[in-house]
Design an enzyme around this catalytic site. Structure first.
Site, PDB file in Angstrom:
ATOM      1  N   SER A   8       8.669 -38.600 -36.954  1.00  0.00           N
ATOM      2  CA  SER A   8       8.445 -37.650 -35.863  1.00  0.00           C
ATOM      3  C   SER A   8       9.752 -37.293 -35.144  1.00  0.00           C
ATOM      4  O   SER A   8      10.601 -38.153 -34.905  1.00  0.00           O
ATOM      5  CB  SER A   8       7.473 -38.271 -34.855  1.00  0.00           C
ATOM      6  OG  SER A   8       7.313 -37.404 -33.759  1.00  0.00           O
TER       7      SER A   8
ATOM      8  N   LYS B 137       6.828 -33.385 -34.653  1.00  0.00           N
ATOM      9  CA  LYS B 137       7.316 -33.760 -33.319  1.00  0.00           C
ATOM     10  C   LYS B 137       6.097 -34.090 -32.448  1.00  0.00           C
ATOM     11  O   LYS B 137       5.007 -33.546 -32.666  1.00  0.00           O
ATOM     12  CB  LYS B 137       8.122 -32.583 -32.731  1.00  0.00           C
ATOM     13  CG  LYS B 137       8.593 -32.788 -31.288  1.00  0.00           C
ATOM     14  CD  LYS B 137       9.569 -33.935 -31.170  1.00  0.00           C
ATOM     15  CE  LYS B 137       9.992 -34.178 -29.720  1.00  0.00           C
ATOM     16  NZ  LYS B 137      10.573 -35.540 -29.549  1.00  0.00           N
TER      17      LYS B 137
ATOM     18  N   ASN C 283      19.001 -40.723 -28.638  1.00  0.00           N
ATOM     19  CA  ASN C 283      18.349 -39.482 -28.221  1.00  0.00           C
ATOM     20  C   ASN C 283      17.526 -39.734 -26.982  1.00  0.00           C
ATOM     21  O   ASN C 283      16.962 -40.809 -26.802  1.00  0.00           O
ATOM     22  CB  ASN C 283      17.476 -38.896 -29.343  1.00  0.00           C
ATOM     23  CG  ASN C 283      16.049 -39.437 -29.292  1.00  0.00           C
ATOM     24  OD1 ASN C 283      15.230 -38.981 -28.501  1.00  0.00           O
ATOM     25  ND2 ASN C 283      15.777 -40.444 -30.117  1.00  0.00           N
ATOM     26  N   ALA C 284      17.512 -38.701 -26.123  1.00  0.00           N
ATOM     27  CA  ALA C 284      16.564 -38.674 -25.013  1.00  0.00           C
ATOM     28  C   ALA C 284      16.118 -37.223 -24.910  1.00  0.00           C
ATOM     29  O   ALA C 284      16.578 -36.467 -24.052  1.00  0.00           O
ATOM     30  CB  ALA C 284      17.201 -39.152 -23.721  1.00  0.00           C
ATOM     31  N   ILE C 285      15.269 -36.830 -25.833  1.00  0.00           N
ATOM     32  CA  ILE C 285      14.811 -35.437 -25.912  1.00  0.00           C
ATOM     33  C   ILE C 285      13.829 -35.147 -24.779  1.00  0.00           C
ATOM     34  O   ILE C 285      13.811 -34.044 -24.227  1.00  0.00           O
ATOM     35  CB  ILE C 285      14.137 -35.158 -27.291  1.00  0.00           C
ATOM     36  CG1 ILE C 285      15.064 -35.566 -28.451  1.00  0.00           C
ATOM     37  CG2 ILE C 285      13.689 -33.715 -27.406  1.00  0.00           C
ATOM     38  CD1 ILE C 285      16.379 -34.839 -28.526  1.00  0.00           C
TER      39      ILE C 285
ATOM     40  N   LEU D 141      10.468 -35.416 -25.128  1.00  0.00           N
ATOM     41  CA  LEU D 141       9.221 -34.883 -25.698  1.00  0.00           C
ATOM     42  C   LEU D 141       9.124 -33.357 -25.632  1.00  0.00           C
ATOM     43  O   LEU D 141       8.054 -32.797 -25.363  1.00  0.00           O
ATOM     44  CB  LEU D 141       7.990 -35.527 -25.020  1.00  0.00           C
ATOM     45  CG  LEU D 141       7.868 -37.043 -25.145  1.00  0.00           C
ATOM     46  CD1 LEU D 141       6.677 -37.559 -24.341  1.00  0.00           C
ATOM     47  CD2 LEU D 141       7.718 -37.462 -26.607  1.00  0.00           C
TER      48      LEU D 141
ATOM     49  N   CYS E  65       7.393 -43.862 -26.682  1.00  0.00           N
ATOM     50  CA  CYS E  65       8.578 -43.053 -26.344  1.00  0.00           C
ATOM     51  C   CYS E  65       9.316 -43.716 -25.178  1.00  0.00           C
ATOM     52  O   CYS E  65       8.731 -43.938 -24.119  1.00  0.00           O
ATOM     53  CB  CYS E  65       8.171 -41.633 -25.960  1.00  0.00           C
ATOM     54  SG  CYS E  65       9.593 -40.681 -25.387  1.00  0.00           S
TER      55      CYS E  65
ATOM     56  N   ILE F 248       9.164 -49.152 -36.445  1.00  0.00           N
ATOM     57  CA  ILE F 248       9.228 -49.129 -34.997  1.00  0.00           C
ATOM     58  C   ILE F 248       9.692 -47.754 -34.484  1.00  0.00           C
ATOM     59  O   ILE F 248      10.294 -46.984 -35.221  1.00  0.00           O
ATOM     60  CB  ILE F 248      10.251 -50.198 -34.477  1.00  0.00           C
ATOM     61  CG1 ILE F 248      11.623 -49.964 -35.092  1.00  0.00           C
ATOM     62  CG2 ILE F 248       9.750 -51.580 -34.613  1.00  0.00           C
ATOM     63  CD1 ILE F 248      12.758 -50.825 -34.588  1.00  0.00           C
TER      64      ILE F 248
ATOM     65  N   GLY G 278      18.728 -44.956 -36.494  1.00  0.00           N
ATOM     66  CA  GLY G 278      19.747 -44.979 -37.559  1.00  0.00           C
ATOM     67  C   GLY G 278      19.997 -46.384 -38.067  1.00  0.00           C
ATOM     68  O   GLY G 278      19.352 -47.354 -37.637  1.00  0.00           O
TER      69      GLY G 278
END
Ligand code: SIN
Length: 305
Positions: free
Chosen positions: A22, A46, A70-72, A74, A131, A192, A218
């Site tokens: 995702s 997503k 990342n700190a998109i 959502l 998240c 995870i 990663g």
């Protein structure tokens, strides 16, 4: 010998055990221009929320040693546009479609899943209770066994196809959370999500993400993910989808041996968008060389000391 790459999770058959994770290929449209999505075992979208979200302002990704933060927040088009504009494309792809669902409240999770229940072309939901980048929902739900069980039970009442719970590594005991998800009715587990981390620019003294922290993904997290997949495999009967820094067919095999039935590829897509295709080929070669007829034979076969 033609190795059999098919795997079955919660009664759903996948052509091979390799899916996209995702958040790493949106709703699949761009990736379909790189290779036919039928080469994937499955595609995970997503996270979808009830209302559209812009997410956090940039910068919201940062490269670090052996990984990415990342700190998109959502960012997504919201359930109505997702169903109207994205699902018709996804439903036409010859691969399994898993819709990742997120929310700030239990009602939001339930409402999104309720609306997805009648939508054709999707095979499963992956419930994002992990998240790390939002203050409400996400990891808040997935770090508490009571909330985990409650969320799964509530969603299972309104969505009739299988539900996967995506678990966080940022908890004291992932096996307690896995047990709570199973108790709530989860059909499978994704193990995870990202590991909380940060990075600071030493010239500006500012965090390299506007959210100040984010989720590490990663190769840097692969050993953590493998250990947690194995811990969950030994305590829980649900099928596991392994996630965390998978970059090669060898990595896929490691996850299967530790207990995964399938895997998701995330960060590697940003380096090599057709990495899953290379992995399917590599997995086949590995099985041929060792005369392994079915990929399902590898699950949980790590030979421990
Ligand atoms: C995000 O959108 O911030 C990442 C989602 C996640 O890690 O679950």
């Amino acid at each position: 010998m033609k190795p059999d790459l098919k795997v079955t999770i919660a009664g759903v058959e996948f052509d091979n055990p390799i899916m996209t994770a995702s958040g790493c290929c949106g709703y699949g449209e761009e990736l379909a221009g790189v290779f036919p999505l039928s080469r994937l075992g499955g595609l995970v979208t997503k996270s979808i929320t009830l209302k559209p979200r812009l997410g956090h302002p940039p910068p919201r990704t940062a490269e670090v040693h052996s990984g990415m933060l990342n700190a998109i927040g959502l960012a997504n088009v919201g359930i109505d546009r997702f169903i109207a504009e994205k699902m018709p494309f996804l439903a036409g792809q010859k691969t399994r479609i898993i819709v990742n669902v997120a929310g700030s409240t239990l009602n939001e999770y339930v409402e999104v899943c309720r609306r997805l229940n009648d939508v054709p072309g999707l095979d499963m939901i992956e419930l994002n209770i992990s998240c790390p980048n939002v203050d409400e929902g996400g990891m808040e739900f997935g770090s508490d066994p009571v909330m985990t069980e409650k969320s799964l039970a509530a969603v299972k009442k309104v969505f009739s196809r299988p539900v996967i719970a995506k678990l966080s590594p940022n908890v004291t005991s992932i096996t307690d959370i896995a047990a709570a998800a199973e108790q709530g009715g989860a059909d499978a587990l994704s193990v995870i999500n990202s590991v909380v981390g940060t990075s600071v620019d030493i010239d500006t003294w500012r965090p390299r993400l506007t959210n100040n922290k984010g989720g590490l993904t990663g190769p840097a997290i692969k050993p953590i993910a493998l250990a947690l997949v194995n811990a969950v495999y030994e305590k829980c009967r649900l099928p596991i989808i392994g996630i965390g820094g998978i970059s090669s067919a060898d990595d896929v095999v490691e996850f299967l041996l530790c207990g995964a039935t399938a895997v998701q590829v995330g960060t590697a897509l940003f380096i090599q968008p057709d990495a899953p295709v290379t992995m399917v080929r590599g997995l086949k070669d590995y099985m041929k060389k060792r005369k392994i007829a079915s990929v399902e034979r590898l699950t949980g076969k790590v030979r421990k000391y």
